[in-house]
Write a protein that holds these residues in place. Sequence first.
Motif, short mmCIF file in Angstrom:
data_model
loop_
_atom_site.label_atom_id
_atom_site.label_comp_id
_atom_site.label_asym_id
_atom_site.label_seq_id
_atom_site.Cartn_x
_atom_site.Cartn_y
_atom_site.Cartn_z
N SER A 1 10.73 -13.31 34.32
CA SER A 1 9.57 -14.19 34.40
C SER A 1 8.67 -13.71 35.54
N THR A 2 7.47 -14.25 35.61
CA THR A 2 6.51 -13.85 36.63
C THR A 2 5.97 -15.08 37.33
N GLY A 3 5.91 -15.00 38.66
CA GLY A 3 5.38 -16.11 39.44
C GLY A 3 3.87 -16.17 39.36
N GLY A 4 3.31 -17.32 39.57
CA GLY A 4 1.86 -17.51 39.46
C GLY A 4 1.08 -17.07 40.68
N PHE A 5 1.54 -17.39 41.90
CA PHE A 5 0.75 -17.14 43.10
C PHE A 5 0.63 -15.66 43.43
N LEU A 6 1.76 -14.98 43.59
CA LEU A 6 1.74 -13.57 43.97
C LEU A 6 1.89 -12.64 42.78
N LYS A 7 2.01 -13.18 41.59
CA LYS A 7 2.25 -12.38 40.38
C LYS A 7 3.49 -11.52 40.55
N ALA A 8 4.45 -12.04 41.30
CA ALA A 8 5.67 -11.29 41.60
C ALA A 8 6.73 -11.58 40.55
N GLY A 9 7.64 -10.64 40.38
CA GLY A 9 8.71 -10.79 39.42
C GLY A 9 9.72 -11.84 39.85
N ASN A 10 10.10 -12.67 38.93
CA ASN A 10 11.15 -13.66 39.13
C ASN A 10 12.18 -13.47 38.04
N THR A 11 13.30 -14.10 38.21
CA THR A 11 14.30 -14.15 37.16
C THR A 11 14.61 -15.61 36.91
N THR A 12 14.58 -16.00 35.65
CA THR A 12 14.97 -17.35 35.27
C THR A 12 16.38 -17.28 34.70
N VAL A 13 17.28 -18.05 35.30
CA VAL A 13 18.69 -18.04 34.93
C VAL A 13 19.01 -19.35 34.24
N LEU A 14 19.63 -19.26 33.07
CA LEU A 14 20.04 -20.44 32.31
C LEU A 14 21.57 -20.50 32.31
N VAL A 15 22.11 -21.66 32.69
CA VAL A 15 23.57 -21.83 32.72
C VAL A 15 23.92 -23.14 32.04
N GLY A 16 24.63 -23.05 30.93
CA GLY A 16 25.17 -24.24 30.28
C GLY A 16 26.48 -24.58 30.95
N VAL A 17 26.63 -25.84 31.41
CA VAL A 17 27.79 -26.17 32.23
C VAL A 17 28.22 -27.62 31.99
N GLU A 18 29.50 -27.86 32.11
CA GLU A 18 30.02 -29.22 32.02
C GLU A 18 29.54 -30.01 33.23
N ASP A 19 29.37 -31.32 33.05
CA ASP A 19 28.82 -32.17 34.11
C ASP A 19 29.53 -32.01 35.45
N GLU A 20 30.85 -31.92 35.42
CA GLU A 20 31.62 -31.88 36.66
C GLU A 20 31.49 -30.55 37.42
N ARG A 21 30.89 -29.53 36.81
CA ARG A 21 30.75 -28.22 37.48
C ARG A 21 29.32 -27.92 37.93
N VAL A 22 28.41 -28.87 37.76
CA VAL A 22 27.01 -28.66 38.14
C VAL A 22 26.88 -28.36 39.63
N GLU A 23 27.57 -29.11 40.47
CA GLU A 23 27.49 -28.89 41.91
C GLU A 23 27.99 -27.50 42.30
N GLU A 24 28.99 -27.00 41.59
CA GLU A 24 29.50 -25.65 41.85
C GLU A 24 28.43 -24.59 41.54
N VAL A 25 27.73 -24.77 40.44
CA VAL A 25 26.64 -23.84 40.08
C VAL A 25 25.54 -23.89 41.14
N LYS A 26 25.14 -25.09 41.55
CA LYS A 26 24.10 -25.23 42.56
C LYS A 26 24.52 -24.60 43.89
N ALA A 27 25.79 -24.71 44.25
CA ALA A 27 26.28 -24.10 45.49
C ALA A 27 26.21 -22.58 45.42
N ILE A 28 26.57 -22.00 44.29
CA ILE A 28 26.50 -20.54 44.13
C ILE A 28 25.06 -20.07 44.21
#
Length: 109
Positions: free
Chosen positions: A32-59
Amino acid sequence: MKLVIAIVHDEDAKALLEDLTKAEFRVTKLASTGGFLKAGNTTVLVGVEDERVEEVKAIISENCQSRKEMVTSPAPVSGTTGVFIPYPVEVTVGGATIFVVDVAEHLKL
């Protein structure tokens, strides 16, 4: 089940994907590309069980720290005449923007 959508700086993406995979999360990476600096970004999609959301956010937090960088200011879009002289500007890059959304249905075919 939740879908975690994280928009991260390209430089942080490789280590993030390695750590998520090591923790046995299934990850989809989108360029993906950011709007302000037109810099490259990466959009990461993670399907996860409810109880593991905090673990994903910590990583994500461990791998995507914000930092200051000097970049050349973007050229004006319109309305100027004459010569434009770019100058360095200090901006904050990195970090992550995270969305956590409910998944109504999940199919794996």
